[in-house]
Write a protein that holds these residues in place. Structure first.
Motif: not given
Length: 334
Positions: A57-63, A176-181, A185-189, A292-302
């Motif tokens: 979700l974090i990667i989707q939010q920052v892509m 990928i395993g139990d995670t939807n990607v 996101s792959v294009v961004t990376i 990712l720092i911005v995405g992690v902070f916003r996601n974590g604080l939420q």
């Protein structure tokens, strides 16, 4: 009587910096440490943070902002800045969506036209910066207003819906395993890895850094600085077009209100990633870390239940700290 010459005192040998010191002074190390510390902090404060689904979700939010930040990084490396990238992305998204939804052209042609128009706006920015010349801040500020108005005129302030599946494919997911990607996101990376290679391993990338360090020195070494600057802005515009496609794919609509603060968010990602606003220093991998720092902070604080206004406050503090560190680093290296 023969005069004797006193030999000059021997200079002490200049010691090469150790490998550890070189690593610690790498611009991306500080942002990477900050990212890891943030992840550690939020993992202790939320059981949901350290899950594959949340990281996806974090990667989707920052892509989208991350992709915009790639183009912004290229321009800032040349000691420029682009305030119009969010508006260019919004126009490109509306153009693609409206052409495809109205059936004017096939969806893939609509996407191609959107990419070309975004690249054209970027090239126009570069042309104004190099030929008149005008400061990048003024040029892109004016372009921001022009493209913003064109977006609303062309869309008639209507959100474009009913997009064909080809337009939203990058918003679809695979497991990928139990995670939807998402494919987006792959294009961004992939884009980050591509431009990391171009900047570090090609003559074009070395010329971009040289231009940012000193345009006059770059010119004297034979680099065609005006052509290079124009090319950088055009490539950045093309990247904004890809961001437009990612945005349309993720939301499933063409939104004329999109991208209004993404220009500032992209600058935030670039600065937090260790790229100097004065040009010539930084990496796109650092920009990825900054996004990712911005995405992690916003996601974590939420996840912790912190109000969104405090998320914005903390992001602003982080930007000021990052620029302060850059300034102090520049002074120390003089």
């Amino acid at each position: 009587m023969t005069a004797t010459m006193t030999p000059a005192p021997a200079r002490p040998p200049v010691s090469e910096p150790s490998a550890l010191r070189r690593v610690l002074t790498t611009p991306t190390v500080g942002p990477l440490v900050a990212l890891l510390l943030a992840c550690a902090f939020f993992s202790f404060n939320s059981d949901q943070f350290l899950t594959g689904g949340n990281f996806s979700l974090i990667i989707q939010q920052v892509m989208v902002v991350g992709t915009l930040a790639i183009g912004q990084t290229l321009i800032i490396l040349t000691a420029g800045i682009d305030l119009s990238n969010g508006a260019i992305m919004a126009f490109g998204g509306i153009l693609m969506a409206k052409l495809a939804a109205d059936g004017v052209v096939p969806p893939l042609v609509a996407v191609l036209l959107g990419l070309l128009v975004c690249a054209g706006f970027g090239a126009l920015n570069g042309l104004l910066v190099t030929t008149i010349p005008l400061p990048p801040f003024i040029v892109t500020l004016g372009m921001l207003n022009i493209v913003f108005a064109l977006t609303h005129i062309y869309s008639q302030d209507q959100t474009v819906t009913g997009l064909p599946d080809q337009m939203t494919f990058l918003g679809e997911t695979f497991r990928i395993g139990d995670t939807n990607v998402t494919y987006g996101s792959v294009v961004t990376i992939g884009l980050f890895l591509l431009f990391a290679y171009l900047l570090s391993q090609t003559a074009w990338g070395k010329h971009v850094y040289a231009l940012g360090n000193s345009p006059e020195v770059a010119r004297l070494t034979g680099i065609r600085t005006n052509r290079l600057t124009l090319g950088v802005y055009a490539v950045a515009g093309l990247v904004y077009g890809i961001a437009a496609l990612l945005l349309v794919s993720r939301t499933g609509v063409g939104d004329p209100q999109a991208g209004q603060t993404d220009n500032l968010d992209s600058i935030t990602a670039v600065v937090l990633g260790g790229t100097s606003l004065f040009g010539g220093r930084g990496t796109v991998i650092g920009t990825l870390i900054g996004a990712l720092i911005v995405g992690v902070f916003r996601n974590g604080l939420q996840l912790m239940g912190v109000a969104s206004i405090y998320q914005t406050l903390i992001t602003g503090v982080l930007v000021i700290l990052a620029v302060t560190v850059d300034q102090l680093s520049r002074r120390r290296n003089r």
